[in-house]
Every structure is written in C-alpha cells, then in structure tokens.
Design a protein around this motif. Sequence first.
Motif, short mmCIF file in Angstrom:
data_model
loop_
_atom_site.label_atom_id
_atom_site.label_comp_id
_atom_site.label_asym_id
_atom_site.label_seq_id
_atom_site.Cartn_x
_atom_site.Cartn_y
_atom_site.Cartn_z
N ALA A 201 -14.08 8.31 -6.76
CA ALA A 201 -14.03 6.94 -7.28
C ALA A 201 -13.42 6.92 -8.67
O ALA A 201 -12.60 6.04 -9.00
CB ALA A 201 -15.43 6.34 -7.30
N ARG A 202 -13.79 7.88 -9.49
CA ARG A 202 -13.23 7.92 -10.84
C ARG A 202 -11.74 8.20 -10.83
O ARG A 202 -10.99 7.63 -11.63
CB ARG A 202 -13.97 8.97 -11.68
N SER A 203 -11.29 9.08 -9.95
CA SER A 203 -9.86 9.37 -9.88
C SER A 203 -9.06 8.13 -9.47
O SER A 203 -7.92 7.95 -9.90
CB SER A 203 -9.59 10.52 -8.91
N HIS A 204 -9.65 7.28 -8.66
CA HIS A 204 -8.97 6.08 -8.20
C HIS A 204 -9.00 4.94 -9.22
O HIS A 204 -8.03 4.17 -9.31
CB HIS A 204 -9.63 5.57 -6.91
N LEU A 205 -10.10 4.83 -9.96
CA LEU A 205 -10.34 3.59 -10.69
C LEU A 205 -10.63 3.74 -12.18
O LEU A 205 -10.39 2.79 -12.94
CB LEU A 205 -11.50 2.83 -10.03
N MET A 206 -11.15 4.84 -12.62
CA MET A 206 -11.53 4.97 -14.03
C MET A 206 -10.31 5.08 -14.94
O MET A 206 -9.43 5.92 -14.73
CB MET A 206 -12.43 6.18 -14.25
N GLY A 207 -10.25 4.20 -15.94
CA GLY A 207 -9.16 4.25 -16.90
C GLY A 207 -7.85 3.69 -16.39
O GLY A 207 -6.81 3.85 -17.04
N HIS A 208 -7.87 3.05 -15.24
CA HIS A 208 -6.65 2.48 -14.67
C HIS A 208 -6.80 0.98 -14.47
O HIS A 208 -7.91 0.50 -14.18
CB HIS A 208 -6.34 3.12 -13.31
N ASP A 209 -5.71 0.26 -14.63
CA ASP A 209 -5.73 -1.16 -14.30
C ASP A 209 -5.99 -1.28 -12.80
O ASP A 209 -5.21 -0.78 -12.00
CB ASP A 209 -4.37 -1.78 -14.65
N PRO A 210 -7.09 -1.92 -12.39
CA PRO A 210 -7.39 -1.98 -10.96
C PRO A 210 -6.48 -2.93 -10.19
O PRO A 210 -6.49 -2.93 -8.96
CB PRO A 210 -8.84 -2.48 -10.94
N PHE A 211 -5.68 -3.72 -10.93
CA PHE A 211 -4.78 -4.67 -10.27
C PHE A 211 -3.42 -4.60 -10.96
O PHE A 211 -3.05 -5.47 -11.73
CB PHE A 211 -5.36 -6.09 -10.33
N ASP A 212 -2.71 -3.54 -10.66
CA ASP A 212 -1.42 -3.29 -11.29
C ASP A 212 -0.41 -4.36 -10.88
O ASP A 212 -0.22 -4.61 -9.68
CB ASP A 212 -0.91 -1.91 -10.88
N PRO A 213 0.27 -5.00 -11.84
CA PRO A 213 1.19 -6.09 -11.49
C PRO A 213 2.39 -5.65 -10.66
O PRO A 213 2.89 -6.42 -9.84
CB PRO A 213 1.62 -6.65 -12.85
N VAL A 214 2.86 -4.41 -10.86
CA VAL A 214 4.00 -3.93 -10.07
C VAL A 214 3.59 -3.76 -8.61
O VAL A 214 4.30 -4.19 -7.69
CB VAL A 214 4.54 -2.61 -10.64
N LEU A 215 2.43 -3.16 -8.37
CA LEU A 215 1.96 -3.00 -7.00
C LEU A 215 1.67 -4.35 -6.36
O LEU A 215 1.95 -4.54 -5.16
CB LEU A 215 0.71 -2.12 -6.97
N ALA A 216 1.13 -5.28 -7.13
CA ALA A 216 0.88 -6.62 -6.60
C ALA A 216 2.20 -7.30 -6.19
O ALA A 216 2.28 -7.95 -5.15
CB ALA A 216 0.15 -7.48 -7.63
#
Length: 292
Positions: A201-216
């Motif tokens: 879970a931390r590798s996926h979400l900690m310290g990262h924007d959970p809704f990256d505008p480029v991916l969106a």
Amino acid sequence: RGLAFCGLGAALIAALSAVYLGVVIERSRLGRVDALLGAQLDEVEVLALGDSHSLNGFDPTRFAARRAFNFSTGGESYLQTYYKLKALLALNPARLRAVVLPFDLHSFSAYRAGRFEYPGYWARYVDFADLGRQTGDPLGALRHQLHAVAVPFLGDVEAFWGAFRNALKDQIGPTIVAGHYPRAEDFSRRPDRAQRAQARARSHLMGHDPFDPVLAAYFERIVALCRQRALTLVLVRYPVTRAYHAQAARLVDEAALDARAAALLADAGEVFVLDHRARWFDREELFADPDH
C-alpha cells in the motif's frame, strides 16, 4: 584507433539490442502474448488491458459466450494502455465489443506516472512525440525513445541473461491461454502478511499524488476512444485483501478518490463499474499477495 573503438562499441550495442528485442522480448510473456493476440485479434470480443490487477484478476477462459483475451502487463499505466489500445483499434478488430480496465485505488497514483519498464517493448505502441506534448515533457519523452531505440536492454540485464539462457535451452516458460496464466501462490500461508500489505500500500500511495493529472487525462482519452468506437467500457475495482485495504485507507480518502475517478465518466458512452474491492476480504487463500 578511437574511431575503430567507437565503431566496435556501436556494433556491440547494436548486436545486444537486436538480441534483446529478438530473443528476450519475443520469448518473454510480453512478446508471446503479443504474438497470440496478433493471431486471433479479429476473433476477440472482450479485451482486458491494464496493470497486474487485470493481468492476474481477469481470466478470459471464464467467458463461455464471448471470446476474451487478457492483454494486460505488469505495471501498465493508463498512459501506456491508451497507446496500446489506440494501436490495436487502428487495426480495426472485427468483433471487438468491450474493453475491460482496472479502476483501483492506485490506478491514478503518480507512483507509476513516469514509469516505463521494458521501453524496447513499449516502442511498438507509444507515440513518443505525442507523449511529449501530452505530458509537457518532450525531453523526457525523447529520453524514453532513445532508450527504447538505442539501448533497450539497459536496466533489464537480469531478464536479458535469463531469457538468453532459456533460449539456448529452448525453454519458453509457462503456458499462456488467451493472454492469461494463473498464479498458484497462497497468501494466507505467509507469516508476514501484515508487513507485506503495508509495504504494498505504501509503495502505491505514500508520498504520491493519488490522482495524477496526466494519468487522469490519459484515462479520459481511453474513454473517448471507446465512445468513438461504440465499445462498452467495463471498469473493475479488483479484489484486495482486508489488510491491504486497511493500509490504503490510511493513506488516501477512498470515497473522495472514487468520486474523482467517477467524475471522469461524465461524457462516456456505455460504461459499467464493477466494484469487487471488498469481495474477498475474508478469503486470503484466494490471493497470491496483498492485492493480487
């Protein structure tokens, strides 16, 4: 001497690149699945793409009435999915009716926005000039392109030698059916389940924007492609373990994140969202690891 040395170096790099692309990639799961899909693309009606959640969670053999195929790859982001889907649709698959994608808590996370594993493979699909325009980072896109074209084997030395050894022994790997092969691990038997769930879970979400505008933005481009081709879009919140979910919920606002993702579907065509996130919270024996 200097020119001769440079020429020798260039020849060696070219030879290594040719072996990597022609042996390592072609004999890897990536290359083998590409070949399988190419042979039956016009028969496929349901196509799964996306990351390892789709790769492990979508079994095309379960579709009795529809010809399905799993064309997912580990670590695949919506950015990569867009280019792959666009390339496939350019081939005008005759019977394709539906596209299946993951729609998970980490699907928009910035942790994978800049990841480009196996660039030699992705060069088959990615329009690097368009990538530079869309991301606002043309130099970054150029670096990916140069890596893919000039030295695709860099960063993948272990796979290079492993596949080369297997090629010499004529060992191909596990049987793949319609792009899928099952994993047999039993996560419930691991004594370190809580630690592994926290780490994932931390590798996926900690310290990262959970809704990256480029991916969106790339997700919206996928939605537009499906709408233009009148394809049904099926979005799946794949099952995760209770332990993984508990850790993820500490790192992101689950309801708010799901709502932001759902808002991107306002102009979509036919879309179904299948929420199986909590389906097997109490069945850890069905998982290979905390989120697969």
